[in-house]
Design a protein around this motif. Structure first.
Motif, PDB file in Angstrom:
ATOM      1  N   ARG A 115      10.405   9.912 -37.042  1.00 51.08           N
ATOM      2  CA  ARG A 115      11.866   9.804 -37.031  1.00 51.08           C
ATOM      3  C   ARG A 115      12.332   8.727 -38.008  1.00 51.08           C
TER       4      ARG A 115
ATOM      5  N   ASN B 243      22.137   3.468 -37.891  1.00 51.35           N
ATOM      6  CA  ASN B 243      20.886   4.130 -38.255  1.00 51.35           C
ATOM      7  C   ASN B 243      19.892   3.162 -38.879  1.00 51.35           C
TER       8      ASN B 243
ATOM      9  N   THR C 239      18.394   1.565 -35.971  1.00 48.34           N
ATOM     10  CA  THR C 239      17.542   2.550 -35.316  1.00 48.34           C
ATOM     11  C   THR C 239      16.211   2.646 -36.045  1.00 48.34           C
ATOM     12  N   LEU C 240      16.244   2.675 -37.369  1.00 45.48           N
ATOM     13  CA  LEU C 240      15.021   2.668 -38.165  1.00 45.48           C
ATOM     14  C   LEU C 240      14.166   1.450 -37.826  1.00 45.48           C
TER      15      LEU C 240
ATOM     16  N   TRP D  32      19.515  10.567 -30.560  1.00 45.68           N
ATOM     17  CA  TRP D  32      18.767  11.171 -31.645  1.00 45.68           C
ATOM     18  C   TRP D  32      19.212  12.606 -31.878  1.00 45.68           C
TER      19      TRP D  32
ATOM     20  N   ILE E 132      14.990   9.114 -41.191  1.00 44.75           N
ATOM     21  CA  ILE E 132      16.197   8.314 -41.412  1.00 44.75           C
ATOM     22  C   ILE E 132      16.188   7.707 -42.803  1.00 44.75           C
TER      23      ILE E 132
ATOM     24  N   MET F   7      18.910  11.967 -37.808  1.00 42.76           N
ATOM     25  CA  MET F   7      19.664  10.705 -37.783  1.00 42.76           C
ATOM     26  C   MET F   7      20.142  10.445 -36.359  1.00 42.76           C
ATOM     27  N   SER F   8      20.661   9.243 -36.149  1.00 42.21           N
ATOM     28  CA  SER F   8      21.228   8.883 -34.859  1.00 42.21           C
ATOM     29  C   SER F   8      22.716   9.184 -34.824  1.00 42.21           C
TER      30      SER F   8
ATOM     31  N   ARG G  82      16.713  10.256 -45.706  1.00 43.53           N
ATOM     32  CA  ARG G  82      18.079  10.754 -45.905  1.00 43.53           C
ATOM     33  C   ARG G  82      18.978   9.667 -46.476  1.00 43.53           C
TER      34      ARG G  82
END
Length: 412
Positions: free
Chosen positions: A197, A175, A178-179, A148, A201, A154-155, A204
Motif C-alpha cells: 500500500r 496520504n 499514511t505512507l 483505505w 501511495i 490512496m487514503s 501515485r
C-alpha cells in the motif's frame, strides 16, 4: 570535516535529542493525551487535546524509551492508555480528532490523525510497551476498513463520527502520513501488504502528480482525485491545507520515497528505478523554490505553481525535514552535495530556530527570522525536530522505532 560521519556531531545530536525530550514532557495532560504547548513549554489550556499531537508525542517518547532515557516509558504508556481510553470512540470505532474536559469537541474521524495512531502504536509496539500491540492491530484494522481506498491506492480523507458522511475532498498531506505509518507498521509487523500500500501511495503522488507538475506537488483534490490547484487561494497560510505547493512536504516526500525504495529492497524485492531519481528531483525543486528566495535566510512555507513564494514565514518543521531529507539522500547516494547542505540546514537551525532560553525550537519565524506565530503559534510538539536529530544516526530503513529496536543507532 563532514558532520554526518563525525562523532562530535553525533554527540551534539544526542544532546539535542535529550533537550527536546525534556521540553516535551510538560505536554502530558493528567486527564489523558498530550496538550498543545505554548512558547514556554506549558500546556495551552485554551486548546483541546488533539489526536495528532497525542500520537506524535507517544511516538517520540517510544523513541526516547528505546534510546534508554529513564522516564520516557511512562509517557509512552500514558499515550497508549489515552488512545485506548479517552480519545477512542467506543461506540462507533476509531478515534476522536479532539477532546475537552467533558468529552469530544471534534468528533470527526480524520485520516491524518488515524495515520498517526498507527505510527504511535507501531513505535510503542517496537518499544515493547503494554497494550501497544493490541492498539496497533486495531488501528490498522480501522484504517484498512474505513480509510483505505484499494481502487485508488490512496487514503480517503475524513468522515463524520458514525462514518455515515464522507468529506468530498482528498488530500496528499494525510496520504503522506499514511505512507509514513504504513512503512513503520510494515516493519514492526512484517506485513508486506502494508508495504505494498505504501508503494502504491508514493507511486501515485510522486511518480504521477509530482513528475507531472514540475516536482511541485499538488496537495488538494476532489473525491475523484482531480487536482484543485486554486484550493484555499483565499486562505494561503492554512496550517494543514495551504494554497499552492508546500516546500516542506516536498522534502518530506523525498525522504519517504527513499525509505519506501529501501524497504522494498530489504523485503527482497526490486525497487522501481524511478524512485531514487524522483526523490532527488523533489528535494532539488524544494531547495530551488524555497531556500533563500526572498533575500532572507530560510525556507519559505509555500509557493505558487510557478515557484514564486506565497507564504514567506519560516516554519521550523520545514528546516527539520530538509535536514532529514539531506541525511537520507546522502546515505542513499553518498553525493557530497547532500552532506554540504545538511550542514547548511543545521547552521540555519542553530542560528535562528534553537531556543536556548525557553527550550525546543521556535516553530515559526517571520521573513526577517524573528519569532512569529501567524500560522503556528507556540511550540505544539517535538515530532519534526526530534526526528531530525535521529535520522542522521540511523540507516535509511527500517523506520525509526524498529531501527532503534534493532540496535542500528550510529552503525557505520
Amino acid at each position: 570535516m563532514m558532520w554526518l560521519t563525525a562523532d562530535a556531531h553525533r554527540r551534539w545530536l544526542e544532546s539535542e535529542t535529550d533537550r527536546l525530550l525534556d521540553f516535551g514532557k510538560h505536554g502530558r495532560d493528567p486527564r489523558g493525551g498530550f496538550g498543545y504547548l505554548d512558547v514556554d513549554g506549558r500546556i495551552d489550556t485554551s486548546r483541546d487535546v488533539e489526536l495528532w499531537i497525542t500520537c506524535r508525542m507517544t511516538h517520540i517518547y517510544a523513541l526516547g524509551a528505546m534510546l534508554g532515557r529513564p522516564g520516557c516509558a511512562a509517557y509512552v504508556d500514558h499515550g497508549v492508555d489515552s488512545l485506548l481510553g479517552r480519545l477512542r470512540d467506543d461506540e462507533h470505532g476509531g478515534w476522536f480528532a479532539a477532546i475537552g474536559a467533558d468529552g469530544p469537541t471534534n468528533d470527526a474521524k480524520e485520516a491524518y490523525g488515524h495515520a498517526f495512531v498507527i505510527l504511535a502504536a507501531a513505535s510503542a509496539t517496537a518499544a515493547g510497551r503494554p497494550g501497544a500491540a493490541a492498539l496497533l492491530e486495531e488501528a490498522v484494522e480501522v484504517h484498512s476498513t474505513r480509510f483505505w481506498d484499494d481502487e485508488a491506492g490512496m487514503s480517503r480523507e475524513s468522515f463524520s463520527r458514525d462514518w455515515s458522511e464522507e468529506e468530498q475532498y482528498r488530500g496528499v498531506n494525510a496520504n503522506m502520513h499514511t505512507l509514513e505509518a504504513y512503512l513503520a507498521a510494515a516493519d514492526v509487523l512484517g506485513d508486506h501488504a502494508l508495504l505494498d500500500r505504501a508503494i502504491r501511495i508514493v507511486t501515485r503522488v510522486v511518480d504521477s502528480y509530482g513528475r507531472g507538475n514540475d516536482w511541485r506537488l499538488p496537495e488538494h483534490f476532489d473525491i475523484d482525485w482531480n487536482p484543485l490547484l486554486d484550493f484555499n487561494e483565499d486562505e494561503p497560510a492554512h496550517p494543514f491545507r495551504p494554497y499552492g505547493a508546500t516546500v516542506g512536504h516536498a522534502l518530506e516526500w523525498s525522504r519517504l520515497t527513499l525509505q519506501a525504495s529501501f524497504a522494498l529492497q530489504q523485503s527482497g524485492r526490486h525497487a522501481p528505478e524511478w524512485m531514487v531519481p524522483a526523490a532527488r528531483e523533489l528535494y532539488a525543486a524544494a531547495v530551488r523554490d524555497g531556500w533563500n528566495v526572498d533575500g532572507h535566510a530560510g525556507f519559505v512555507y509555500t509557493t505558487d505553481w510557478e515557484g514564486a513564494p506565497v507564504v514567506r514565514e519560516r516554519m521550523h518543521w520545514v528546516a527539520a525535514e530538509a535536514i532529514g531529507a539531506a541525511a537520507v539522500l546522502w546515505r542513499a547516494t553518498r553525493s557530497p552535495e547532500y552532506a554540504e547542505q545538511y550542514q547548511q540546514w543545521w547552521d540555519y537551525v542553530g542560528e535562528h530556530l534553537l531556543d536556548a532560553e525557553k527550550g525546543s525550537w521556535h516553530h515559526e519565524l517571520s521573513t526577517e527570522n524573528e519569532p512569529s506565530g501567524t500560522v503556528w503559534p507556540g511550540k505544539p510538539d517535538i515530532y519534526h525536530a526530534l526526528q531530525a536529530t535521529l535520522l542522521p544516526r540511523l540507516p535509511v530503513t527500517p523506520a525509526l522505532a524498529p531501527s532503534l529496536a534493532a540496535g542500528n543507532l550510529d552503525r557505520p
